[in-house]
Design a protein around this motif. Sequence first.
Motif, short mmCIF file in Angstrom:
data_model
loop_
_atom_site.label_atom_id
_atom_site.label_comp_id
_atom_site.label_asym_id
_atom_site.label_seq_id
_atom_site.Cartn_x
_atom_site.Cartn_y
_atom_site.Cartn_z
N VAL A 28 -11.78 77.39 -67.28
CA VAL A 28 -11.82 76.38 -66.23
C VAL A 28 -11.00 76.84 -65.03
O VAL A 28 -11.46 76.75 -63.88
N LYS A 29 -9.82 77.37 -65.26
CA LYS A 29 -8.97 77.86 -64.17
C LYS A 29 -9.66 79.00 -63.42
O LYS A 29 -9.62 79.06 -62.19
N TYR A 30 -10.30 79.90 -64.16
CA TYR A 30 -11.01 81.02 -63.54
C TYR A 30 -12.15 80.50 -62.65
O TYR A 30 -12.31 80.94 -61.52
N MET A 31 -12.92 79.55 -63.18
CA MET A 31 -14.03 79.00 -62.42
C MET A 31 -13.53 78.27 -61.17
O MET A 31 -14.10 78.42 -60.09
N THR A 38 -9.67 73.00 -55.82
CA THR A 38 -8.29 72.64 -56.11
C THR A 38 -8.25 71.65 -57.26
O THR A 38 -9.28 71.07 -57.65
N LEU A 39 -7.07 71.44 -57.79
CA LEU A 39 -6.89 70.42 -58.83
C LEU A 39 -7.32 69.06 -58.29
O LEU A 39 -7.92 68.26 -59.02
N GLU A 40 -7.02 68.81 -57.03
CA GLU A 40 -7.38 67.54 -56.42
C GLU A 40 -8.90 67.36 -56.35
O GLU A 40 -9.42 66.28 -56.62
N ASP A 41 -9.61 68.44 -55.97
CA ASP A 41 -11.08 68.39 -55.91
C ASP A 41 -11.68 68.03 -57.27
O ASP A 41 -12.50 67.12 -57.39
N VAL A 42 -11.25 68.76 -58.28
CA VAL A 42 -11.82 68.58 -59.61
C VAL A 42 -11.45 67.22 -60.18
O VAL A 42 -12.29 66.51 -60.74
N SER A 43 -10.19 66.82 -60.03
CA SER A 43 -9.77 65.53 -60.58
C SER A 43 -10.52 64.37 -59.92
O SER A 43 -10.88 63.39 -60.57
N ILE A 48 -10.19 61.18 -62.52
CA ILE A 48 -8.86 61.11 -63.13
C ILE A 48 -7.82 61.57 -62.09
O ILE A 48 -8.17 62.10 -61.05
N THR A 49 -6.57 61.35 -62.41
CA THR A 49 -5.52 61.79 -61.50
C THR A 49 -5.31 63.30 -61.63
O THR A 49 -5.69 63.91 -62.63
N THR A 50 -4.69 63.86 -60.62
CA THR A 50 -4.37 65.29 -60.65
C THR A 50 -3.45 65.61 -61.82
O THR A 50 -3.61 66.63 -62.49
N GLN A 51 -2.52 64.71 -62.09
CA GLN A 51 -1.60 64.92 -63.21
C GLN A 51 -2.35 64.92 -64.54
O GLN A 51 -2.05 65.73 -65.42
N SER A 52 -3.34 64.06 -64.69
CA SER A 52 -4.14 64.04 -65.92
C SER A 52 -4.90 65.35 -66.09
O SER A 52 -5.00 65.88 -67.20
N LEU A 53 -5.42 65.90 -64.99
CA LEU A 53 -6.11 67.19 -65.07
C LEU A 53 -5.13 68.29 -65.46
O LEU A 53 -5.45 69.14 -66.29
#
Length: 76
Positions: A28-31, A38-43, A48-53
């Motif tokens: 997932v990190k590689y993709m 960003t974490l924000e985009d995916v979350s 879900i929240t960025t912290q949950s991701l």
Amino acid sequence: LCKNKITQNIIYANNSICFMFINISEKVKYMMNNFDLTLEDVSKYLGITTQSLRNNLNRDSFSIKDLIIISHLCKA
């Protein structure tokens, strides 16, 4: 002869990349990195929240639904 080089769980062979990841979170990190997500985009897309991701990545804990959404974001 094929000379392989292993770097951070990625095997490079004859200028091709073969993936050998320890866990889903590494994939997932590689993709995310490859598609400049960003974490924000995916979350946001996961609802879900960025912290949950971050927690999911740290625990290597994703539902099938989350993985499908992430794969669609990465056009995989």
